[in-house]
Design a protein around this motif. Structure first.
Motif, PDB file in Angstrom:
ATOM      1  N   PHE A 277       0.875  -1.176   0.000  1.00  0.00           N
ATOM      2  CA  PHE A 277       0.000   0.000   0.000  1.00  0.00           C
ATOM      3  C   PHE A 277       0.909   1.223   0.000  1.00  0.00           C
ATOM      4  O   PHE A 277       1.584   1.496   0.995  1.00  0.00           O
ATOM      5  N   THR A 279       1.334   5.301  -0.644  1.00  0.00           N
ATOM      6  CA  THR A 279       0.635   6.579  -0.786  1.00  0.00           C
ATOM      7  C   THR A 279       1.659   7.662  -1.056  1.00  0.00           C
ATOM      8  O   THR A 279       2.361   8.106  -0.144  1.00  0.00           O
ATOM      9  N   ARG A 283       8.211   9.584   2.526  1.00  0.00           N
ATOM     10  CA  ARG A 283       8.050  10.810   3.315  1.00  0.00           C
ATOM     11  C   ARG A 283       9.362  11.229   3.969  1.00  0.00           C
ATOM     12  O   ARG A 283       9.541  12.394   4.313  1.00  0.00           O
ATOM     13  N   THR A 284      10.253  10.247   4.200  1.00  0.00           N
ATOM     14  CA  THR A 284      11.560  10.560   4.767  1.00  0.00           C
ATOM     15  C   THR A 284      12.606   9.824   3.947  1.00  0.00           C
ATOM     16  O   THR A 284      12.319   8.775   3.375  1.00  0.00           O
ATOM     17  N   GLY A 286      15.253   8.235   4.926  1.00  0.00           N
ATOM     18  CA  GLY A 286      15.772   7.012   5.513  1.00  0.00           C
ATOM     19  C   GLY A 286      14.906   5.780   5.331  1.00  0.00           C
ATOM     20  O   GLY A 286      15.391   4.657   5.428  1.00  0.00           O
ATOM     21  N   GLU A 287      13.599   5.942   5.067  1.00  0.00           N
ATOM     22  CA  GLU A 287      12.722   4.773   5.069  1.00  0.00           C
ATOM     23  C   GLU A 287      12.785   3.960   3.783  1.00  0.00           C
ATOM     24  O   GLU A 287      12.247   2.856   3.715  1.00  0.00           O
TER      25      GLU A 287
ATOM     26  N   LYS B 113      21.377   0.495  -0.836  1.00  0.00           N
ATOM     27  CA  LYS B 113      20.654  -0.739  -1.169  1.00  0.00           C
ATOM     28  C   LYS B 113      21.584  -1.890  -1.576  1.00  0.00           C
ATOM     29  O   LYS B 113      21.280  -3.055  -1.327  1.00  0.00           O
ATOM     30  N   SER B 140       6.671   1.819   7.655  1.00  0.00           N
ATOM     31  CA  SER B 140       8.061   2.222   7.430  1.00  0.00           C
ATOM     32  C   SER B 140       8.340   3.598   8.003  1.00  0.00           C
ATOM     33  O   SER B 140       7.436   4.420   8.155  1.00  0.00           O
ATOM     34  N   SER B 141       9.605   3.830   8.359  1.00  0.00           N
ATOM     35  CA  SER B 141      10.080   5.111   8.914  1.00  0.00           C
ATOM     36  C   SER B 141      11.607   5.071   8.793  1.00  0.00           C
ATOM     37  O   SER B 141      12.158   4.040   8.404  1.00  0.00           O
ATOM     38  N   PRO B 142      12.294   6.155   9.119  1.00  0.00           N
ATOM     39  CA  PRO B 142      13.765   6.105   9.014  1.00  0.00           C
ATOM     40  C   PRO B 142      14.374   5.001   9.877  1.00  0.00           C
ATOM     41  O   PRO B 142      15.423   4.451   9.533  1.00  0.00           O
ATOM     42  N   LYS B 144      12.816   2.212  10.411  1.00  0.00           N
ATOM     43  CA  LYS B 144      12.235   0.955   9.921  1.00  0.00           C
ATOM     44  C   LYS B 144      12.227   0.947   8.384  1.00  0.00           C
ATOM     45  O   LYS B 144      11.171   0.993   7.755  1.00  0.00           O
ATOM     46  N   PRO B 145      13.414   0.926   7.748  1.00  0.00           N
ATOM     47  CA  PRO B 145      13.461   1.030   6.284  1.00  0.00           C
ATOM     48  C   PRO B 145      12.807  -0.179   5.590  1.00  0.00           C
ATOM     49  O   PRO B 145      12.898  -1.307   6.067  1.00  0.00           O
ATOM     50  N   ARG B 146      12.169   0.104   4.453  1.00  0.00           N
ATOM     51  CA  ARG B 146      11.436  -0.928   3.702  1.00  0.00           C
ATOM     52  C   ARG B 146      12.325  -2.066   3.198  1.00  0.00           C
ATOM     53  O   ARG B 146      11.892  -3.215   3.193  1.00  0.00           O
ATOM     54  N   PRO B 147      13.568  -1.785   2.737  1.00  0.00           N
ATOM     55  CA  PRO B 147      14.336  -2.881   2.114  1.00  0.00           C
ATOM     56  C   PRO B 147      14.749  -3.995   3.081  1.00  0.00           C
ATOM     57  O   PRO B 147      15.111  -5.076   2.636  1.00  0.00           O
ATOM     58  N   SER B 149      13.051  -5.887   5.021  1.00  0.00           N
ATOM     59  CA  SER B 149      12.203  -7.082   4.934  1.00  0.00           C
ATOM     60  C   SER B 149      12.179  -7.650   3.523  1.00  0.00           C
ATOM     61  O   SER B 149      11.444  -8.593   3.235  1.00  0.00           O
ATOM     62  N   GLN B 178      -0.815   6.308   6.836  1.00  0.00           N
ATOM     63  CA  GLN B 178       0.624   6.096   6.639  1.00  0.00           C
ATOM     64  C   GLN B 178       0.979   6.143   5.152  1.00  0.00           C
ATOM     65  O   GLN B 178       0.140   5.860   4.302  1.00  0.00           O
ATOM     66  N   GLY B 179       2.227   6.471   4.859  1.00  0.00           N
ATOM     67  CA  GLY B 179       2.659   6.489   3.462  1.00  0.00           C
ATOM     68  C   GLY B 179       2.906   5.101   2.911  1.00  0.00           C
ATOM     69  O   GLY B 179       2.923   4.896   1.692  1.00  0.00           O
ATOM     70  N   TYR B 180       3.092   4.138   3.805  1.00  0.00           N
ATOM     71  CA  TYR B 180       3.468   2.806   3.341  1.00  0.00           C
ATOM     72  C   TYR B 180       3.020   1.743   4.319  1.00  0.00           C
ATOM     73  O   TYR B 180       3.132   1.897   5.545  1.00  0.00           O
ATOM     74  N   LEU B 181       2.483   0.672   3.771  1.00  0.00           N
ATOM     75  CA  LEU B 181       2.158  -0.521   4.557  1.00  0.00           C
ATOM     76  C   LEU B 181       2.435  -1.722   3.656  1.00  0.00           C
ATOM     77  O   LEU B 181       2.106  -1.702   2.476  1.00  0.00           O
TER      78      LEU B 181
END
Lengths: 489, 213
Positions: A277, A279, A283-284, A286-287, B113, B140-142, B144-147, B149, B178-181
């Motif tokens: 998902f 959107t 936003r940052t 680092g993520e 990456k 995700s957040s700084p 908790k980076p997406r890559p 997982s 949230q921007g990402y899930l």
């Protein structure tokens, strides 16, 4: 190699009948296996869900409601994607959509792009447009990777290379990749993983479609099993999504209904391995995720379809592929017979509306009208009803399009109507037919007929006419009358 | 297209539907009520059973067994390099310290990456879990980076009982801003070649979820 004739550009004419007379032998076998497994898993999932029918009904109502209010939901999508920091583009047709994507790629100096499996980008022939602009687009779904190497299109919505055997795929890898590939599916998948891993990490651009687009917040929903969907939308700095305007869902609550139906109907999974998902852009820093997000909303005839109250239900489709899996016609001829990126029963009603009945006039007839597709469709698209609606459009035309059937067929249909609705003419016909057929008749069958009616007898003999219904009925009544007078109960 | 232009797509839709600009949306049809939750131990049992059926590795892990469990995972999967999220739970449990003691090199999750792709193991903490489907949900957040997982070949997610939600409806109600899930239901898989199930085609081949008890 199978002889695939799928065209990357929208076809000028789809020769379903011609193709279906020389289907490669392995196709019905491969399809029977694949669809059988999917349907078996699906049955097991549905048995666990006592509310399955209520879910289907809710999905039908939500999808129809969305289509009937599509202008407002699309405006909300635009507002929310922009608020999240994304850029929204509107494309009236395929050429415009491809041009928009090529422009975005050029502005960012992107030379390679990695792609998630997407029916919308197949529909607009995006890979060819990118290639013409000097941008290499790599398909990354394993099945799509294989058919891209083979230079063909998908033959099934969910398993695009379902028609190819492992021996053919190994030979293709050897030829196109120069790799000594064994015929083991696990090894072949490992080779693809290694090659694509580098491409994911190097590509400047990720291109996706979407399974859904949530108007409430502007979220893009992408379902995948391999994880390539995540790679393409997480690693490159630029993410471009090409999404048909029919993919909109009003809100997250509605999405629960559709997600519960999608994977169960498609592969018989409860959920696919990954549902993303997204959107807007990240936003940052680092993520992780794309720095820039572009959404290309594709019309390509969909807004026109909306004016037809019967046929517009086609746009409720969530592309699960279940109607292909149950279709006896699809399972015999395979996806390429349908001549475009979308096949099976849904292709037979989608393509004639987008391409026009002139180009796709054979497709509404590519069905036995058995109704299995409508029985399984998770959003209850009345496919047989729409097929009949489109058959009518092909032969007689309607308020939306002129007829497209060949003149002799239309003329004989008109003659037939006169003959069948004029009692004396009908009776005369039933008297004359036995005499007209006599010279061709062999033991109650007509093995060969002259053109143009030989199209039937080229394939099978026609049963000879055995007399009129009225005479048969009168005789039957007399026989029954005799029995009654003998005093049976 | 500038904002002042009329949008031809919207115009065509309105023409087809006979709608006027600004006409209100009719109320959306109702959805079904969400699945009711079981009591938590039953939810955990169901989660473990569902994920294991999908070739995932789910089990309960007591906090004091964590070091041993990590040792077993590092041996079994031949982990030499790992990256992990910076969450309070992972920090308090000392996951990074345990791994380093086992001789595993730790790559900070904020690294580029290519470096993350060279890791054998990525450790995260599930924000949500759904028992019915064996699914975990990650934001995700700084920190908790997406890559993390996605890129390493082995994914370990720690899961607190508090992260369980009865239905997608509750997850969405909480996460929609949230921007990402990402919802993860089993390891990466494909059946694209002759329907032979292959794990780890692009994402992690091995998904381990340890329910902390």
């Amino acid at each position: 190699m199978t002889e695939s004739t799928h065209s990357h550009q929208a076809p000028a004419y789809i020769e379903f009948g011609e193709y279906s007379t020389h289907v490669p032998k392995n196709i019905p076998i491969a399809l029977e296996q694949a669809t059988g497994r999917f349907l078996g898993n699906r049955e097991a999932r549905i048995a666990e869900m006592p509310q399955w029918e209520e879910l289907r009904q809710a999905a039908h109502e939500i999808r129809l409601h969305t289509l009937l209010n599509l202008d407002l939901y699309l405006e909300l999508v635009e507002k929310q994607v922009v608020a999240a920091g994304g850029v929204v583009h509107w494309a009236v047709d395929a050429a415009e959509a491809s041009a928009i994507v090529v422009d975005i790629a050029r502005q960012h100096g992107a030379r390679t792009a990695v792609k998630v499996k997407s029916m919308a980008t197949e529909e607009i022939g995006l890979n060819q447009a990118l290639e013409a602009a000097g941008i290499q687009a790599y398909e990354t779904d394993l099945g799509e990777f294989i058919i891209q190497l083979a230079g063909t299109g998908p033959s099934h919505i969910i398993v695009p290379a379902v028609h190819m055997r492992k021996e053919e795929i190994a030979a293709l890898f050897r030829e196109k990749l120069g790799i000594d590939a064994p015929t083991d599916p696990l090894e072949l998948a490992a080779i693809a993983r290694r090659i694509l891993r580098e491409r994911f990490l190097e590509a400047e651009m990720g291109i996706s479609g979407a399974n859904f687009l949530v108007a409430e917040t502007g979220a893009l929903v992408i379902v995948s099993n391999e994880g390539n969907g995540r790679m393409c939308t997480t690693l490159p700095d630029l993410h471009v999504a090409v999404v048909g305007i029919d993919k909109v869902v009003p809100d997250w609550e509605s999405l629960t209904v559709l997600l519960k139906l999608l994977a169960r109907s498609a592969t018989g999974q409860k959920l696919s391995a990954y549902t993303s998902f997204i959107t807007g852009p990240r936003r940052t820093v680092g993520e992780g995720g794309a720095k820039q997000f572009h959404l290309v909303l594709l019309d390509n005839g969909r807004s026109r379809i909306l004016q037809d109250p019967v046929a517009r239900e086609t746009l409720k489709c969530i592309r699960c592929g279940c109607c292909l899996n149950v279709c006896p016609v699809y399972k015999h001829v395979g996806g390429y017979a349908y001549g475009w990126f979308i096949s099976g029963p849904i292709g037979a009603i989608f393509s004639p509306q987008i391409l026009g009945v002139e180009a796709a006039r054979e497709l509404p007839f590519a069905s036995s009208l058995c109704g299995a597709c409508a029985d399984v469709c998770p959003v209850k698209i009345p496919i047989p009803k729409i097929l009949l609606h489109l058959r009518h459009r092909v032969v007689e035309g309607d308020e939306f399009e002129k007829p497209a059937a060949p003149a002799p067929l239309r003329a004989s249909a008109s003659l037939g109507r006169v003959a069948l609705s004029t009692p004396w003419l009908y009776r005369l016909g039933t008297r004359l037919l036995p005499f007209l057929m006599a010279p061709l008749r062999r033991d109650g069958w007509l093995p060969a007929l002259p053109p143009p009616v030989n199209r039937w007898t080229r394939v099978r003999p026609l049963p000879a006419f055995r007399g009129g219904f009225r005479e048969w009925w009168a005789q039957r009544q007399r026989r029954n009358g005799d029995r009654d007078s003998r005093g049976s109960p | 297209m500038s904002p002042l232009d009329k949008n031809p797509v919207i115009e065509n839709i309105r023409k087809s539907l006979g709608r006027q600009p600004g006409q209100a949306v009719e109320p959306r049809p109702a959805v079904l009520p969400p699945r009711p939750a079981l009591e938590i131990q039953a939810e955990i049992d169901l989660f473990v059973s569902e994920l294991n059926q999908l070739s995932g590795h789910a089990r309960r892990v007591h906090q004091e067994q964590l070091a041993q469990a990590l040792d077993e995972l590092v041996q079994a999967e031949e982990i030499r390099r790992a990256t992990l999220w910076k969450t309070p739970v992972l920090g308090n449990l000392g996951v990074a310290d345990h791994l380093e003691r086992l001789g595993v090199e730790i790559i900070p999750a904020g690294e580029d990456k290519h470096r993350l792709a060279s890791c054998d193991l990525g450790v995260t903490e599930a924000d949500y879990a759904l028992a019915e489907t064996g699914t975990i949900g990650l934001l995700s957040s700084p920190e908790k980076p997406r890559p993390v997982s996605l890129l390493p070949r082995v994914h370990l997610a720690l899961l607190r009982a508090a992260a369980f939600r009865p239905d997608l409806a509750q997850v969405f109600a909480e996460a929609k801003g949230q921007g990402y899930l990402i919802l993860i239901t089993g390891p990466s898989r494909t059946a694209d070649i002759e329907l032979t199930v292959t794990l780890g085609v692009h994402g992690p081949k091995s998904l381990n979820v340890w329910v902390l008890v």
